[in-house]
Write a protein that holds these residues in place. Structure first.
Motif, PDB file in Angstrom:
ATOM      1  N   ASP A   1      22.889  29.411  28.175  1.00  0.00           N
ATOM      2  CA  ASP A   1      21.584  28.887  28.398  1.00  0.00           C
ATOM      3  C   ASP A   1      20.884  29.705  29.353  1.00  0.00           C
ATOM      4  N   VAL A   2      21.526  30.441  30.552  1.00  0.00           N
ATOM      5  CA  VAL A   2      20.725  31.041  31.440  1.00  0.00           C
ATOM      6  C   VAL A   2      21.556  32.459  31.790  1.00  0.00           C
ATOM      7  N   TYR A   3      20.885  33.586  31.590  1.00  0.00           N
ATOM      8  CA  TYR A   3      21.415  34.972  31.629  1.00  0.00           C
ATOM      9  C   TYR A   3      21.079  35.688  32.858  1.00  0.00           C
ATOM     10  N   SER A   4      22.183  36.268  33.654  1.00  0.00           N
ATOM     11  CA  SER A   4      21.805  37.295  34.476  1.00  0.00           C
ATOM     12  C   SER A   4      22.090  38.792  34.241  1.00  0.00           C
ATOM     13  N   PRO A   5      21.239  39.580  33.880  1.00  0.00           N
ATOM     14  CA  PRO A   5      21.580  40.970  33.834  1.00  0.00           C
ATOM     15  C   PRO A   5      21.900  41.782  34.981  1.00  0.00           C
ATOM     16  N   SER A   6      22.348  43.062  34.817  1.00  0.00           N
ATOM     17  CA  SER A   6      22.884  43.824  36.231  1.00  0.00           C
ATOM     18  C   SER A   6      21.660  44.613  36.687  1.00  0.00           C
ATOM     19  N   ILE A   7      21.145  44.258  37.900  1.00  0.00           N
ATOM     20  CA  ILE A   7      20.068  44.868  38.471  1.00  0.00           C
ATOM     21  C   ILE A   7      20.391  45.160  40.115  1.00  0.00           C
ATOM     22  N   TRP A   8      20.687  46.528  40.173  1.00  0.00           N
ATOM     23  CA  TRP A   8      21.146  46.921  41.654  1.00  0.00           C
ATOM     24  C   TRP A   8      20.133  47.988  42.028  1.00  0.00           C
ATOM     25  N   ALA A   9      18.849  47.916  41.723  1.00  0.00           N
ATOM     26  CA  ALA A   9      17.654  48.870  42.333  1.00  0.00           C
ATOM     27  C   ALA A   9      17.989  49.537  43.676  1.00  0.00           C
ATOM     28  N   GLY A  10      18.058  50.713  43.739  1.00  0.00           N
ATOM     29  CA  GLY A  10      18.287  51.140  45.131  1.00  0.00           C
ATOM     30  C   GLY A  10      19.790  51.092  45.700  1.00  0.00           C
ATOM     31  N   TRP A  11      20.671  50.753  44.929  1.00  0.00           N
ATOM     32  CA  TRP A  11      21.988  51.007  45.272  1.00  0.00           C
ATOM     33  C   TRP A  11      23.020  51.675  44.156  1.00  0.00           C
ATOM     34  N   TYR A  12      23.310  51.035  43.247  1.00  0.00           N
ATOM     35  CA  TYR A  12      24.147  51.784  42.116  1.00  0.00           C
ATOM     36  C   TYR A  12      23.061  52.573  41.451  1.00  0.00           C
ATOM     37  N   ARG A  13      22.139  52.293  40.908  1.00  0.00           N
ATOM     38  CA  ARG A  13      20.947  52.923  40.371  1.00  0.00           C
ATOM     39  C   ARG A  13      19.567  53.133  40.941  1.00  0.00           C
ATOM     40  N   GLY A  14      19.132  54.108  40.481  1.00  0.00           N
ATOM     41  CA  GLY A  14      17.503  54.289  41.256  1.00  0.00           C
ATOM     42  C   GLY A  14      17.024  54.021  42.599  1.00  0.00           C
ATOM     43  N   VAL A  15      15.944  53.597  42.683  1.00  0.00           N
ATOM     44  CA  VAL A  15      15.609  53.485  44.002  1.00  0.00           C
ATOM     45  C   VAL A  15      14.997  51.940  44.108  1.00  0.00           C
ATOM     46  N   TYR A  16      14.899  51.479  45.453  1.00  0.00           N
ATOM     47  CA  TYR A  16      14.684  50.012  45.402  1.00  0.00           C
ATOM     48  C   TYR A  16      13.240  49.694  45.256  1.00  0.00           C
ATOM     49  N   THR A  17      12.080  50.650  45.188  1.00  0.00           N
ATOM     50  CA  THR A  17      10.770  50.337  44.859  1.00  0.00           C
ATOM     51  C   THR A  17      10.589  50.222  43.420  1.00  0.00           C
ATOM     52  N   GLU A  18      11.562  50.515  42.446  1.00  0.00           N
ATOM     53  CA  GLU A  18      11.827  50.398  41.191  1.00  0.00           C
ATOM     54  C   GLU A  18      12.201  48.742  40.594  1.00  0.00           C
ATOM     55  N   TYR A  19      12.349  48.109  41.903  1.00  0.00           N
ATOM     56  CA  TYR A  19      12.789  46.616  41.626  1.00  0.00           C
ATOM     57  C   TYR A  19      12.191  45.749  40.685  1.00  0.00           C
ATOM     58  N   ARG A  20      10.987  45.949  40.959  1.00  0.00           N
ATOM     59  CA  ARG A  20      10.027  44.893  40.157  1.00  0.00           C
ATOM     60  C   ARG A  20       9.895  45.133  38.592  1.00  0.00           C
ATOM     61  N   SER A  21       9.746  46.474  38.466  1.00  0.00           N
ATOM     62  CA  SER A  21       9.429  47.125  37.162  1.00  0.00           C
ATOM     63  C   SER A  21      10.928  46.895  36.299  1.00  0.00           C
ATOM     64  N   ILE A  22      12.081  47.056  37.009  1.00  0.00           N
ATOM     65  CA  ILE A  22      13.202  46.850  36.260  1.00  0.00           C
ATOM     66  C   ILE A  22      13.366  45.409  35.863  1.00  0.00           C
ATOM     67  N   THR A  23      13.153  44.460  36.717  1.00  0.00           N
ATOM     68  CA  THR A  23      13.357  43.141  36.622  1.00  0.00           C
ATOM     69  C   THR A  23      12.260  42.386  35.477  1.00  0.00           C
ATOM     70  N   GLU A  24      11.232  43.054  35.667  1.00  0.00           N
ATOM     71  CA  GLU A  24      10.190  42.625  34.415  1.00  0.00           C
ATOM     72  C   GLU A  24      10.589  42.993  33.145  1.00  0.00           C
ATOM     73  N   ALA A  25      11.194  43.995  33.065  1.00  0.00           N
ATOM     74  CA  ALA A  25      11.736  44.605  31.583  1.00  0.00           C
ATOM     75  C   ALA A  25      13.025  43.691  31.395  1.00  0.00           C
ATOM     76  N   GLU A  26      13.910  43.190  32.144  1.00  0.00           N
ATOM     77  CA  GLU A  26      15.108  42.619  31.866  1.00  0.00           C
ATOM     78  C   GLU A  26      14.636  41.233  31.417  1.00  0.00           C
ATOM     79  N   TYR A  27      13.569  40.628  32.376  1.00  0.00           N
ATOM     80  CA  TYR A  27      13.210  39.335  32.093  1.00  0.00           C
ATOM     81  C   TYR A  27      12.610  39.041  30.441  1.00  0.00           C
ATOM     82  N   GLY A  28      12.071  40.006  30.085  1.00  0.00           N
ATOM     83  CA  GLY A  28      11.501  39.989  28.805  1.00  0.00           C
ATOM     84  C   GLY A  28      12.660  40.073  27.764  1.00  0.00           C
ATOM     85  N   LYS A  29      13.896  40.217  28.163  1.00  0.00           N
ATOM     86  CA  LYS A  29      15.040  40.327  27.090  1.00  0.00           C
ATOM     87  C   LYS A  29      15.789  39.169  26.765  1.00  0.00           C
ATOM     88  N   THR A  30      15.520  38.020  27.575  1.00  0.00           N
ATOM     89  CA  THR A  30      16.116  36.754  27.647  1.00  0.00           C
ATOM     90  C   THR A  30      14.944  35.459  27.810  1.00  0.00           C
TER      91      THR A  30
END
Length: 820
Positions: free
Chosen positions: A474-503
């Protein structure tokens, strides 16, 4: 299948209730002995022993419960933690007050496989380290009382022997590939329970309320324990409101005691709603009377309704609530998983004081004590079974997962805090089996999803990080570690919005990064220049390694508290402007032990907590407070930063975290002006000042105001302007004495004696004498082998009223000593 549009809720947990003419329960905490190894058989724990008998094992140690076999070795830097059998023994004085009653052992949790014996007779077994279970010992006790050894050898006591085993087993969950220690031992409370012949096993109370909050309904069912097949009784159900007033009562004759019995359906007009800000609890009490004896079970419940809006936010009682969450492991310094009730209460209260309104319990069902606290403090909960990593096993494996899901839901059914039943974690992570079949994992995930809704259709299912199963739950959480395991933390919003659109129903569980407590940096974000952007924020195989692979902050960063507060600050700032966001849960509230991170600054520790393993807050704790709490607070960054550095006359940044409207800063008695707080001004919501420090000692003070309320904070530190060279030697000295406990500190300095403030080498403390190092705690100040924080490290020593010699060594430098 329920509709996701609006979900009604409230529930229960098995708990024995001690009252007059009711079942009686007592914790078995004292008079235990333990041995960490296997025995040839249970008789070795109970055979007659005379003084000086060489056949008696000399290695039994006295312990109290709860007790964890891995309290210390889970974070011992020099060994793999023990995975194997351990034996416990005690003697019980059994005196059941009920004629024809039953004697039960109620385990609140034991890891990971448990066998229970009365003398040499095996009375029960359980597989699964995190759910509760009950074993009836009545018949075995009565049989033992008829033997000669009952009075002759044991003098009227009943020997209880328990074997626990946390050995690696591929056909058992959780996988040993999991990023947490799979503890062994009796690490939750064990209760001796006396019940009448007919007693209440569980009650299931389901409160619902309409969208307007005007009409409430409560359905009460009960499951009874009737081994003598009495098959009749009288039930009384009472409902009490949050103020203690009884608002309903019914009596019902029972002609059958088997199955889950519907006792009554109550209507409640305009019920007081349970919420995170106002967690009002009703009380349901069920009494079953058979003959002259009664059995009573009481549960606390809450009326409320919630909704995960499709492609939208989370709603509680018809209003949007941003879920401000964290995660919890059952793990603590010095005790491992054996946290006492007081420790659990301290931890949950620290979370609430940080502003948390949501907790994901990772990655297994946790103590009833924690769930009760979430109910009473107003913390919503995602609780999950330990199907974590490794793949999918065979029939034994799958049956344990089904059983644990059933146990979790039935045992925690009445808790108003629980909104999500987690079915797994990182199930896309192979490794335990030669076959990794995504389709078979999907089939089993669907089976668990259906089972969850069959057992409890008032809550939703969830998983984190298994994209090929995200359409099942019913509820899904993808993996988003902006600024730690991948990318930089200033990408957090754009990455999250992209994942939000998939579920359809999105939640963000797990984000953040590691920080080595006490390590600080003047330029923490420099490391981001090396990191490639635009490649998503998910963690992948090998990302937790400190060696090889692409550039990433988790490997190439400085692990400073200075960096992690910026990462948290940015994420929290962005979350304020995501109107569609259901919420998130930062990973993790407290540092915890893990066998797969031996090279971390504190070996075998996941250091992503905002508090250390002993509850010591890191600087990041106050960042969350500044965003999530309303009680006026203020905190200057750097309470654990004794030396700052830079050029003479160079402007340095002072950051202040506060939820107040404005704050004024003073440095060495001079005001640097007042600033208004602005959530979207980074960093520290605009409460940052550029300051020129004095060479040497400096004092910084802040006064923050929220209407008529004023709060303040201050720090003192030394400002170093001299440039240091290569580390040349270590200096070891005692810096504190409290009774018999001394604190010693090592510093790395160059050939001019200047502290090397960027030194991050490992150092190893040792000692000779009758004292002891206070180590194996999994903290930056409680580990004998630890990375330096800004060229220094400390450890405490218990002198035991003796003279001791303390040593410290580091590769490439001469070992130094100090006498205490």
């Amino acid at each position: 299948m329920m509709k996701l549009k609006t979900v009604f809720f409230s529930l229960i947990c098995l708990c024995f209730f001690s009252a007059a003419n009711a079942q009686q329960s007592a914790r078995l905490t004292g008079n235990w002995e333990f041995v960490r190894m296997d025995l040839g058989g249970v008789w070795e724990a109970v055979r007659p022993v005379g003084k000086g008998n060489p056949e008696e094992m000399p290695v039994w140690e006295k312990v109290s419960l709860p007790h964890c076999m891995n309290a210390r070795d889970a974070v011992d830097p020099d060994v793999n933690y023990y995975q194997g059998p351990g034996w416990y023994r005690t003697q019980l004085a059994v005196n059941n007050p009920y004629t024809g009653g039953r004697v039960l052992l109620h385990f609140e949790g034991a890891g990971q496989k448990t066998d229970v014996y009365i003398h040499t007779v095996k009375v029960g077994s359980h597989v699964g380290g995190y759910d509760e279970f009950t074993i009836d010992i009545t018949d075995a006790v009565e049989a033992f009382k008829r033997t000669d050894v009952f009075n002759k050898q044991f003098r009227g006591k009943v020997p209880l022997v328990i074997r626990t085993d946390n050995s690696r087993d591929l056909e058992m969950i959780p996988s040993s590939l999991s990023d947490f220690t799979v503890y062994g031992g009796l690490y939750r409370y064990l209760n001796l329970v006396y019940t009448p012949a007919v007693s209440i096993d569980k009650i299931f109370a389901l409160p619902t309320v309409d969208n307007a909050g005007k009409l409430g309904k409560l359905v009460v069912k009960a499951r009874l324990y009737d081994p003598a097949k009495k098959n009749s009784g009288n039930a009384t159900v009472r409902l009490t409101d949050p103020g203690g007033k009884m608002i309903a009562q019914i009596n019902k004759e029972l002609s059958s005691l088997s199955g889950d019995l519907l006792l009554n359906e109550f209507s409640v007009r305009s019920p007081v709603l349970w919420s995170t800000d106002n967690p009002k609890l009703y009380t349901v009490s069920v009494t079953i009377k058979n003959g002259n004896d009664s059995s009573v079970l009481t549960e606390r419940i809450g009326f409320r309704h919630f909704e995960f809006v499709k492609k939208g936010p989370f709603m509680l009682n018809g209003k949007r609530l941003l879920l401000n969450g964290t995660h919890r492991h059952e793990d603590h310094a010095g005790v491992g998983a054996a946290m006492t009730e007081e420790m659990i209460r301290t931890e949950i209260k620290l979370m609430k004081d940080m502003g948390v309104n949501f907790i994901r319990l990772g990655h297994y069902q946790q103590s009833r004590i924690a769930l009760n606290l979430c109910d009473s403090l107003g913390l919503l909960v995602w609780e999950e079974i330990p199907w974590c990593r490794g793949g999918l096993g065979g029939d034994i494996y799958k049956e344990q997962a089904r059983r644990m899901l059933t146990n979790m839901i039935e045992q925690h059914y009445n808790h108003p805090s629980v909104i999500l039943w987690g079915l797994g974690n990182e199930n896309d992570w192979p490794g335990d089996f030669p076959e990794f079949d995504q389709q078979k994992i999907r089939v089993f995930m669907k089976e668990l999803h259906d089972l969850s809704h069959k057992l409890d259709d008032s809550r939703l299912t969830s998983i984190r990080r298994c994209d090929f199963c995200k359409d099942i739950v019913d509820v899904y959480s993808p993996s988003i570690w902006a600024g730690w395991y991948r990318g930089v933390y200033t990408e957090y919003r754009s990455i999250t919005e992209a994942e939000y659109g998939k579920t359809d129903h999105f939640f963000h569980a797990e984000w953040g990064g590691d920080s080595h407590a006490g390590r600080h940096s003047e330029n923490p974000d420099n490391q981001l220049q090396k990191i490639r952007t635009g490649n998503g924020g998910d963690e992948r195989a090998g990302d937790a390694s400190l060696f090889g692979g692409n550039a990433r902050v988790s490997k190439d960063g400085d692990w400073s508290e200075s960096y992690i507060v910026n990462l948290f600050d940015w994420h929290l700032k962005e979350q304020q402007n995501m109107p569609w966001l259901t919420g998130s849960a930062q990973w993790v509230f407290k540092d915890f032990a893990t066998p797969i991170r031996p090279d971390n600054p504190v070996p075998y520790m996941n250091q992503k907590g905002v508090v250390e393993r002993d509850f010591t807050p890191k600087e990041s704790y106050y960042v969350f407070q500044s965003y999530w709490t309303t009680k006026p607070m203020v905190h200057i960054y750097g309470h654990s930063w004794p030396v700052r550095w830079g050029d003479e006359g160079e402007a340095k940044t002072v950051k202040v975290y506060s939820n107040c409207d404005e704050a004024e800063l003073w440095v060495n008695g001079k005001s640097y002006g007042a600033k208004k707080r602005n959530v979207q001004s980074f960093p520290a919501a605009g409460l940052h000042w550029d300051v020129v420090f004095n060479k040497g000692d400096n004092s910084v003070k802040v006064i923050a105001k929220q209407k008529k309320v004023q709060v303040e904070d201050s720090v003192h530190f030394r400002y170093e302007t001299e440039k240091w060279g290569k580390p040349a030697k270590m200096i070891l000295e005692k810096v504190k004495q409290e009774g018999d406990i001394a604190t010693v500190e090592v510093k790395l300095v160059d050939d001019k004696g200047i502290q090397c403030l960027d030194a991050a080498a490992f150092v190893r403390f040792g000692m000779i004498g009758d004292g002891e190092l206070i180590d194996d705690l999994g903290t930056s100040s409680g580990s004998r082998y630890v990375q330096l924080y800004n060229g220094r490290a400390v450890i405490r020593v218990k002198a035991n009223n003796a003279v001791n010699k303390i040593s410290v060594k580091s590769e490439g430098l001469k070992t130094v000593f100090i006498d205490l």
